[in-house]
Enzyme design. Structure first.
Site: not given
Ligand code: NAD
Length: 293
Positions: A56, A100, A123
């Protein structure tokens, strides 16, 4: 029976979109004299999380998005983690915050995710953003299902009027996937671990998105000839000679010549998930700049 099965190449779609995104990020920088910023928080030392986070961060760099990589030990308390998220919520250089998952035992993932301001949630997993999605007014949609929609769009697969089945009902994949397909006018069924006669359900569908998290669960007999099959699953499984390899939730080799179109694993949905994270970060940056927040 379909003679040839189109391979829906998510890696290629992501690469094409990455180039376009780089240009949009340059325009943003010129307009606002700063880069969009994404904070990635990793807690503990899970090796898979380490790889995901590295990918990422690298992807951010390739698109001109500034990344803030924050690592904390597994011993961090819930209060300390939430304080960190509060600080990132208040940091004007940070447009997106990603914690995460999975978090180490003892930490509450729902509470940590909900602590992120919906306006900084690339997200799309906070209840604020999932609620907007359900209301048909999405700010940003969760990355994996959004990536699936963009693959379909790229290959000009119009889902309007299609009978679509989503296998899996998680908040991160299954439920938002069903919602996005519904918004694009598919007739949607959600199947899950308690569904009876799963094969009868999937065989009736024109389009099946498989997100059950079970390696090689479905094969040729589970799909009608000419079905479009999207394999979201990703698993590392033991292979010959002690080596391992990646596979999905679908026995893809059985579908060649049977399905109309299929996403491969690896190289299908996975690369699109990261790309959507970057695109959602830019969307949130632009919204914050326009609203001056
Ligand atoms: P999850 O475990 O939270 O949810 C799995 C869902 O599948 C559940 O709703 C369950 O009811 C259903 N299910 C389980 N077994 C089933 C069965 N035998 N028949 C029918 N339904 C069944 O998983 P998730 O987070 O939604 O992820 C699903 C898969 O997608 C995993 O393999 C995950 O690694 C993968 N994934 C991939 C990406 C990517 O970028 N490629 C991103 C997210 C998740």
């Amino acid at each position: 029976m379909s003679k040839t099965t189109a391979i829906l190449d998510g890696k290629l779609v992501a690469q094409a979109r990455r180039a376009a995104l780089g240009e949009k990020v340059s325009l943003f920088r010129r307009a606002y004299s700063r880069s969009p910023g994404l904070a990635v928080v990793r807690v503990g030392s899970d090796p898979a999380s380490e790889i995901y986070v590295r990918h990422k961060v690298e992807a951010c760099e390739s698109a001109g998005i500034k990344s803030f990589h924050i690592e904390k030990p597994a011993t961090i308390s819930q209060e300390e983690l939430e304080k960190l998220i509060d600080e990132l919520n208040a940091n004007p250089d940070v447009d997106g915050i990603l914690v995460q998952l999975p978090l180490p035992k003892g930490l509450n993932e729902t509470k940590a995710t909900e602590r992120i301001l919906p306006s900084k949630d690339p997200d799309g997993l906070t209840s604020g953003n999932l609620g907007l999605l359900l209301a048909g007014r999405a700010r940003v949609a969760p990355c994996t299902p959004l990536g699936v929609m963009k693959i379909l769009e790229h290959y000009k697969i119009d889902v309007e009027g299609l009978s679509a089945v989503v296998v899996g009902r998680s908040n991160i994949v299954g439920k938002p996937m069903a919602q996005l397909l519904l918004e694009s006018n598919a007739t949607v069924t959600i199947a899950h671990s308690k569904t009876k006669n799963l094969r009868d359900v999937t065989r009736a569908a024109d389009l099946v998105v498989v997100a059950a998290g079970k390696p090689r669960l479905l094969g040729k007999d589970d799909f009608k000839p000419g079905a479009i099959v999207i394999d979201v699953g990703i698993h590392r499984v033991a292979h010959d000679g002690g080596k391992s390899k990646l596979c999905g939730d679908v026995r893809s080799e059985e579908l060649l010549g049977h399905a109309k179109a299929l996403t491969p694993v690896p190289g299908g949905v996975g690369p699109m998930t990261i790309q959507m994270l970057l695109e959602n970060t830019l969307t949130l940056s632009e919204l914050r700049q326009k609203r001056n927040i």
